[in-house]
Write an enzyme that holds these catalytic residues in place. Structure first.
Site, PDB file in Angstrom:
ATOM      1  N   ASN A   1       8.970  15.690 -16.033  1.00 48.50           N
ATOM      2  CA  ASN A   1       8.685  14.351 -16.537  1.00 48.50           C
ATOM      3  C   ASN A   1       7.195  14.191 -16.805  1.00 48.50           C
ATOM      4  O   ASN A   1       6.346  14.713 -16.062  1.00 48.50           O
ATOM      5  CB  ASN A   1       9.242  13.254 -15.627  1.00 48.50           C
ATOM      6  CG  ASN A   1       8.786  13.322 -14.189  1.00 48.50           C
ATOM      7  OD1 ASN A   1       8.520  14.403 -13.672  1.00 48.50           O
ATOM      8  ND2 ASN A   1       8.693  12.176 -13.546  1.00 48.50           N
TER       9      ASN A   1
ATOM     10  N   GLU B   1       4.669  11.134 -17.573  1.00 50.12           N
ATOM     11  CA  GLU B   1       4.505   9.684 -17.646  1.00 50.12           C
ATOM     12  C   GLU B   1       3.275   9.323 -18.470  1.00 50.12           C
ATOM     13  O   GLU B   1       2.473  10.185 -18.857  1.00 50.12           O
ATOM     14  CB  GLU B   1       4.434   9.115 -16.224  1.00 50.12           C
ATOM     15  CG  GLU B   1       5.736   9.352 -15.476  1.00 50.12           C
ATOM     16  CD  GLU B   1       5.778   8.721 -14.091  1.00 50.12           C
ATOM     17  OE1 GLU B   1       4.738   8.228 -13.602  1.00 50.12           O
ATOM     18  OE2 GLU B   1       6.870   8.737 -13.492  1.00 50.12           O
TER      19      GLU B   1
ATOM     20  N   CYS C   1      11.364  11.896 -19.740  1.00 49.53           N
ATOM     21  CA  CYS C   1      12.074  12.486 -18.601  1.00 49.53           C
ATOM     22  C   CYS C   1      12.059  14.012 -18.665  1.00 49.53           C
ATOM     23  O   CYS C   1      11.915  14.604 -19.741  1.00 49.53           O
ATOM     24  CB  CYS C   1      13.524  12.011 -18.584  1.00 49.53           C
ATOM     25  SG  CYS C   1      13.750  10.312 -18.042  1.00 49.53           S
TER      26      CYS C   1
ATOM     27  N   GLU D   1      14.543  16.068 -18.312  1.00 54.52           N
ATOM     28  CA  GLU D   1      15.653  16.594 -19.117  1.00 54.52           C
ATOM     29  C   GLU D   1      15.292  16.610 -20.592  1.00 54.52           C
ATOM     30  O   GLU D   1      15.616  17.557 -21.323  1.00 54.52           O
ATOM     31  CB  GLU D   1      16.901  15.728 -18.914  1.00 54.52           C
ATOM     32  CG  GLU D   1      17.467  15.734 -17.510  1.00 54.52           C
ATOM     33  CD  GLU D   1      16.893  14.614 -16.644  1.00 54.52           C
ATOM     34  OE1 GLU D   1      15.692  14.307 -16.761  1.00 54.52           O
ATOM     35  OE2 GLU D   1      17.650  14.046 -15.837  1.00 54.52           O
TER      36      GLU D   1
ATOM     37  N   CYS E   1      19.333   9.966 -15.621  1.00 51.19           N
ATOM     38  CA  CYS E   1      19.439   8.575 -16.072  1.00 51.19           C
ATOM     39  C   CYS E   1      20.399   8.488 -17.261  1.00 51.19           C
ATOM     40  O   CYS E   1      20.791   9.507 -17.850  1.00 51.19           O
ATOM     41  CB  CYS E   1      18.065   8.030 -16.444  1.00 51.19           C
ATOM     42  SG  CYS E   1      17.408   8.667 -17.995  1.00 51.19           S
TER      43      CYS E   1
ATOM     44  N   CYS F   1      19.256  10.142 -20.514  1.00 54.65           N
ATOM     45  CA  CYS F   1      19.295  11.608 -20.462  1.00 54.65           C
ATOM     46  C   CYS F   1      20.728  12.126 -20.515  1.00 54.65           C
ATOM     47  O   CYS F   1      20.982  13.195 -21.069  1.00 54.65           O
ATOM     48  CB  CYS F   1      18.578  12.122 -19.218  1.00 54.65           C
ATOM     49  SG  CYS F   1      16.785  12.021 -19.402  1.00 54.65           S
TER      50      CYS F   1
HETATM   51  N1  THU Z   1      13.110  10.698 -14.495  1.00 52.60           N
HETATM   52  C1  THU Z   1      13.460  11.900 -15.048  1.00 52.60           C
HETATM   53  O1  THU Z   1      12.595  12.731 -15.365  1.00 52.60           O
HETATM   54  N2  THU Z   1      14.779  12.149 -15.240  1.00 52.60           N
HETATM   55  C2  THU Z   1      15.774  11.274 -14.938  1.00 52.60           C
HETATM   56  O2  THU Z   1      16.920  11.499 -15.310  1.00 52.60           O
HETATM   57  C3  THU Z   1      15.478  10.099 -14.105  1.00 52.60           C
HETATM   58  C4  THU Z   1      14.058   9.671 -14.102  1.00 52.60           C
HETATM   59  C5  THU Z   1      11.688  10.395 -14.325  1.00 52.60           C
HETATM   60  C6  THU Z   1      11.201   9.316 -15.263  1.00 52.60           C
HETATM   61  C7  THU Z   1      10.000   8.789 -14.513  1.00 52.60           C
HETATM   62  O3  THU Z   1       8.886   9.593 -14.833  1.00 52.60           O
HETATM   63  C8  THU Z   1      10.354   9.002 -13.049  1.00 52.60           C
HETATM   64  O4  THU Z   1      11.424   9.936 -13.040  1.00 52.60           O
HETATM   65  C9  THU Z   1      10.787   7.739 -12.319  1.00 52.60           C
HETATM   66  O5  THU Z   1      11.781   7.075 -13.010  1.00 52.60           O
END
Ligand code: THU
Length: 137
Positions: free
Chosen positions: A46, A48, A57, A59, A90, A93
Site C-alpha cells: 500500500n 498512502e 492498496c 492488491e 477491501c 480490491c
Molecule cells: N489496505 C490495503 O492495502 N488493502 C486492503 O485490501 C485494505 C486496506 C490499505 C489501504 C490503507 O493504506 C491502509 O490499508 C488502511 O486502510
C-alpha cells in the site's frame, strides 16, 4: 491455527514487500503477492498519500505489476498485514481481483504468523459483476 504451508513462497514475497509499504497515515502496512497462471509472482504494497483518498492498496499495486509484466490471470493472491485478527481485501480490491480471476482463483488472507483464512473468489465477492456481463451484451 495459521498455516502458510499452502504457499510459503507467496507468503514470503508478500511479507518482504510489506516492509516497503508507505503507510505513515494509517500505520497499517499491507503486502500482496500474486501467483499468475504462468507461475510468476508479482508483488505490491500500500502506498498512502497526504491527500488520503489518493492512496493505493497493496492488491492494486500487485495487479498493476502483473498487468505491466504482460500477464492477466490470477491463480492465487495472498495479502498480509499486522492486524491482530483476520483482515481481508477491501471491497474495491475484491472487484479489482475479480477482473483477473477465474473460477479456481484462491485468495489467502494472512497475518505475520501465516495464512489465517482462504477464500474462493465466489466466497469473497459472490454473484459478482465481471467482464462476461459486458461481453454478453
Ligand atoms: N489496505 C490495503 O492495502 N488493502 C486492503 O485490501 C485494505 C486496506 C490499505 C489501504 C490503507 O493504506 C491502509 O490499508 C488502511 O486502510
Amino acid at each position: 491455527m495459521p498455516d502458510d504451508s499452502a504457499d510459503p513462497e507467496l507468503f514470503e514475497a508478500a511479507r518482504a514487500v510489506q516492509r516497503h509499504a508507505h503507510a505513515p497515515y494509517s500505520d497499517f502496512h499491507v503486502g500482496a503477492a500474486i501467483r499468475t497462471a504462468d507461475g510468476n509472482v508479482h508483488v505490491g504494497c500500500n502506498v498512502e498519500n497526504a491527500a488520503y483518498p489518493q492512496s493505493v492498496c497493496a492488491e492494486a499495486g500487485a495487479i498493476s505489476a502483473m498487468v505491466a509484466a504482460g500477464e492477466r490471470t490470477i491463480d492465487v493472491i495472498l495479502t498480509v498485514c499486522d492486524a491482530d485478527g483476520l483482515a481481508t481485501s477491501c471491497g474495491g480490491c475484491r472487484q479489482k481481483i475479480r477482473e483477473f480471476a477465474h473460477p479456481g482463483t484462491i485468495i489467502h488472507a494472512a497475518g505475520p504468523d501465516g495464512i489465517r483464512k482462504t477464500y474462493t473468489m465466489e466466497e469473497l465477492l459472490p454473484d459478482s459483476f465481471g467482464p462476461e456481463q459486458l461481453l454478453s451484451e
